[in-house]
Design an enzyme around this catalytic site. Structure first.
Site, PDB file in Angstrom:
ATOM      1  CB  CYS A 332     -11.182 -76.593  76.674  1.00  0.00           C
ATOM      2  SG  CYS A 332      -9.473 -77.112  76.400  1.00  0.00           S
ATOM      3  CG  HIS A 880      -8.764 -73.541  73.952  1.00  0.00           C
ATOM      4  ND1 HIS A 880      -9.213 -73.846  75.228  1.00  0.00           N
ATOM      5  CD2 HIS A 880      -9.756 -72.799  73.378  1.00  0.00           C
ATOM      6  CE1 HIS A 880     -10.416 -73.312  75.405  1.00  0.00           C
ATOM      7  NE2 HIS A 880     -10.761 -72.684  74.299  1.00  0.00           N
TER       8      HIS A 880
END
Length: 946
Positions: A332, A880
């Protein structure tokens, strides 16, 4: 081929009107599976000039464009085109692709190199003019709606490897074909039966996944251009399976999800254009400044206005740039960074052009063009029409080759990747093939403007690329020697600004303050101290914060395992040696106590069943208490220790217990420390001298707690049952005592005051700031540009003193880039830990005004607008990354979360997760900011430089 004679009797005007009518009818009925044909742009332009000559001449002469001028009646008119010649679109050599007769050049761009025609239009033109070769392509569906169509100009080119025979072949196949169709074609190429083979996703010459779901499309299973496919023979001579093809997908490491990028509001699209896919509107969807074919074919009944009017054939195209990236496992961080760069308008235009001419193949500092090619290929896929997520595996493979730190599946920092990627792309695309050696000149009192321009010219002489054009600025660095006053000024380039989220010269520290006389409850104090300060700075800040009285001092202690680990008595101890996750306590103690000793009370609580007995287990907890008393007094017996403890705990008693305690406590302070140390509480008498017998009589009536003393032999001695004299070793500076808290005692006292011990700096979501103390982006910029001394580890060699000096350093912005990348330094590193700052930074989305921050005042106003940012959510260990991107064509923000994309409101762009900000310098009203509207056909490939 000779031209057909079927159009001999038609005038140019009649040809134009007929093709226009066929075009309108064909496009209105366009559907998936329809065939379109490529025609060279060069021939198409000749035909347009031919059929529009009457309109052009009548426009010049002021007459009507509606007439019947035949092509043979005007000797000075444009000649009728010869036969169609598509040879410039294909390779001369015979195609190596088994199932394709002609192979297109790899870098063709619609609107510049070719035009797409519906089948009916192609058949009519081919019937009139003849020629070829014929280059048919199919319309495929690229989205959730049946109207999301695109022409697959470049079907997938796949490398087939037959094992164990070690034969190979290359085929072309649509990505919308099924796995079953690929299976069938592979068998046809190698002359095998369907039940004899299985096929594998053989990316990187490794078995990634068995392709056994025959109904899925190649797009569904994420097969990419130029990917390897393993065709494995299933049976031996007896017809039994011997190759392990039945192994499950899970056992063969298939980690990528079969997913699509979700757009909450699907667009009303028809046919779209991109690398690999093209539209059927006969002019590049990105050629907004040109006249499309349908405009050239405008109806004469609309007079001449339609010649340059609105294209009434095209329907609204699906917005480009809304393609997600698959997460390959903790990628990510990479996906977020890539989306920000891909949606930088200057890069989107550059890498969709023929940028290969600028690749520096010989640069030893680069990656021989491989990184630039991999990034360019990925960018083109992300700007292709459709919503199917793209796998960044080919790009990640190249990235890991040149930057091994990004290999594997570990999480990394998106800013670190951005820094490497921008630098790597610059070296791969550096227009300077042979860097000259340039020796810097002394400033010699010359004007800053002259010196800065000289530094910049020297930089450009060695570094000249699209990255420098777009992203690099220049700052002024001033160093001043603290001894001789020598001033050194340099002008250095920068790619991005890394801004601190708190003052660069200060640090906040949290310490719990306890009294040793029971005069107040414990207090948690958070103070600001110099980062390079010492313990005396912390003690002074705490003394001011907790209102230290005359006759008192603070004693700092470090707590480990709920016990005092060490006293920080040296005022010169550097605060940098105290970690953010350490636990500190400051004890208020009297300044002068003769022949003193420390009493350390450590709290313990039951962890086993039953009441206080030998079978009960105890564990330490909470913050220890501390008292400083005379050795002479403590030798009198255990009762004095009981009373000292109860005096310290007195503020934590209930109301009734406090009243009874006040009646008998006036003598305890004086008995413990002598007349020079007395409490100043209103409920306590303050007699200077008390008789010992008066003290003992009152002490015997007080409540006793379960105390254990640890003697010099580490043996616990019970002090709660009977009065015992206490022998204090002369070498001991403190006594360790355990308070074994019974359930009855826990009800009597409010113990939460010492149960929780905060860290020196707690990394937790920051409380919402008040209006009077916002942390704005400008505040961070002020801290970055503030003058401050160099840290001791980064001393400067003074050329005048001939020694290393701790000079003061001042940065000033001098030259700002077109695209300004701002990195917010959220991650902090101590000796053994890494932390993240969750501080909310109020950054402008519009009108970031940096005019006053630029030291070079002769330039114009420096106003920037946000168009992208990389976000980080969570902690460093389990965080994230996402990206917020503004599509400038739509003037709308989207959230890019790996393969998932959704619209967001502008007010949702700001959050405490913002990590890397991307700003563009605002243009005048007439300047183009349209990513997807660059006119390829008229584009000058000598890319501009500032």
């Amino acid at each position: 081929m000779e031209a057909s004679g079927s159009a001999v009797d038609l005038s140019p005007e009649e040809e134009r009107v007929l093709i226009r009518d066929i075009t309108i009818a064909a496009e209105s009925l366009a559907k998936e599976g329809d065939t379109f044909f490529l025609i060279t742009h060069r021939w198409w332009q000749r035909w347009l000039d031919y059929v529009n000559q009457d309109m052009t001449s009548s426009s010049v002469n002021g007459s009507s464009s509606y007439g019947s001028h035949h092509h043979d009646s005007a000797s000075s008119s444009t000649k009728r085109p010869s036969a169609i010649d598509n040879s410039d679109l294909i390779y001369d050599a015979t195609s190596e692709v088994s199932n394709v007769e002609f192979e297109l050049h790899d870098t063709l761009v619609e609107g510049r190199d070719y035009i797409l025609l519906p089948q009916q239009v192609w058949e009519k033109l081919h019937g009139w003019y003849g020629g070829g070769p014929t280059l048919p392509r199919k319309a495929i569906n690229t989205g959730l709606s049946q109207t999301d169509l695109a022409i697959e100009v470049y079907p997938l080119r796949l490398q087939l490897f037959l094992m164990p025979k070690e034969e190979r072949a290359v085929i072309r196949i649509s990505k919308k074909e099924t796995v079953g169709e690929l299976h069938k074609k592979a068998c046809e190429v190698f002359g095998l039966l369907l039940d004899q083979v299985c096929i594998w996703d053989y990316y990187g010459q490794q078995k990634h996944a068995l392709m056994d779901n025959m109904d899925k499309t190649l797009d569904d299973v994420n097969i990419q251009m130029d990917q390897d496919i393993l065709v494995e023979v299933l049976t031996d001579g007896n017809g039994t399976a011997d190759s392990g093809c039945a192994t499950s997908l899970q056992e063969n490491g298939c980690t990528e999800k079969d997913s699509i990028s979700v757009i909450v509001e699907p667009s009303q699209s028809s046919l779209s254009v991109a690398e690999g896919l093209s539209t059927n509107n006969y002019a590049s969807r990105s050629c907004s400044s040109e006249i499309s074919q349908s405009q050239y074919l405008a109806s004469p009944t609309s007079d001449l206005d339609n010649l340059h009017g609105t294209n009434n054939i095209n329907t609204r195209a699906a917005p480009l740039g809304l393609t997600g990236l698959l997460n390959l496992g903790n990628t990510c961080f990479m996906n977020s960074a890539i989306q920000c760069l891909v949606h930088t308008p200057e890069f989107a235009r550059y890498f969709r052009e023929d940028y290969r001419q600028e690749i520096n193949w010989q640069n030893p500092l680069g990656m021989v063009g491989e990184l630039a090619l991999a990034f360019g290929e990925l960018l083109r896929k992300l700007w292709a029409p459709g919503r199917t997520p793209v796998s960044p595996r080919p790009f990640k493979t190249k990235l890991a080759r040149f930057a091994p730190q990004f290999s594997g599946n570990n999480q990394h920092d998106s800013q670190e990747l951005l820094a490497f990627l921008l630098d790597g792309l610059h070296e791969d695309l550096n227009r300077v093939k042979h860097k000259p050696y340039i020796k810097s000149k002394e400033t010699d009192g010359r004007p800053d403007e002259e010196v800065a321009d000289e530094y910049w010219a020297n930089h450009i002489a060695r570094n000249d690329s699209i990255i420098v054009d777009v992203c690099q600025g220049q700052y002024k660095s001033t160093l001043v020697c603290p001894v001789c006053g020598k001033v050194s000024v340099t002008f250095d380039p920068f790619m991005y600004l890394s801004l601190p989220l708190q003052s660069a010269s200060s640090r906040t520290m949290t310490v719990v303050v306890f009294t040793s006389d029971g005069s107040a409850l414990p207090t948690t104090c958070t103070v600001s101290v110099p980062k390079q300060g010492r313990c005396r700075d912390l003690i002074q800040a705490l003394s001011n914060a907790c209102s230290l009285k005359n006759g008192e001092k603070l004693l700092l202690a470090e707590i480990h395992g709920h016990m005092i680990h060490q006293f920080l008595e040296d005022p010169l101890i550097l605060l940098s040696t105290i970690k953010d996750d350490d636990h500190l306590v400051a004890y208020k103690i009297p300044k002068v106590v003769k022949n003193s000793i420390y009493l350390q009370f450590v709290h313990r609580r039951e962890v086993g069943p039953g009441s206080i007995s030998s079978s009960v287990a105890w564990e330490s907890y909470g913050i220890p208490l501390l008292a400083l008393i005379s050795r002479d007094i403590i030798a009198t017996g255990a009762a004095i220790i009981q009373d000292i403890l109860q005096r310290i705990l007195a503020p934590m008693l209930g109301n009734e217990d406090i009243q009874s305690f006040c009646k008998s406590d006036s003598s305890i302070n004086a008995a413990a420390h002598g007349p020079q140390y007395r409490t100043h509480e209103a409920c306590l008498d303050s007699d200077d001298q008390l008789k010992d017998q008066e003290y003992h009589s009152k002490a015997e009536s007080t409540y006793k707690m379960h105390l254990q003393l640890v003697d010099e032999h580490d043996t616990p001695v019970d002090l709660s049952s009977e009065e015992k004299p206490i022998a204090v070793p002369g070498s001991s500076a403190s006594l360790l005592l355990f308070i074994n808290w019974s359930k009855k005692d826990l009800k009597k006292y409010d113990t939460h005051h010492f149960e929780n011990h905060p860290e020196v700096f707690k990394y937790a979501p920051a409380p919402k700031r008040t209006r009077n103390e916002p942390l704005s982006l400008y505040t961070c910029l002020d801290a970055f540009l503030r003058e401050e001394p160099l840290v001791p580890e980064d001393m400067w060699y003074c050329p005048r003193c001939k020694e290393q000096r701790q000079a003061s350093k001042k940065l000033d912005l001098w030259r700002l880039p077109e695209v300004l990348v701002i990195h917010l330094k959220r991650f902090s590193f101590s000796r053994s830990t890494k932390h993240k700052l969750e501080t909310f930074v109020n950054f402008p989305i519009h009108d970031l005004d940096l005019t006053n921050y630029v030291a070079h005042k002769k330039g114009s106003r420096q106003i920037y607008e946000l168009y992208a940012l990389s976000n980080h959510y969570g902690s460093m260990a389990s965080g994230h990354y996402t990206a917020h991107i503004k599509l400038l064509d739509e003037n709308r923000w989207y959230n890019f979360d790996d393969s998932h994309i959704s619209p967001i409101n502008e007010e949702d762009v700001k959050s405490a997760a913002a990590y890397v900000l991307f700003y563009r310098r605002t243009k005048g009203e007439d300047a183009s900011t349209n990513i997807g509207a660059e006119p390829y056909a008229n584009k000058n490939h000598n890319f501009s430089r500032r």
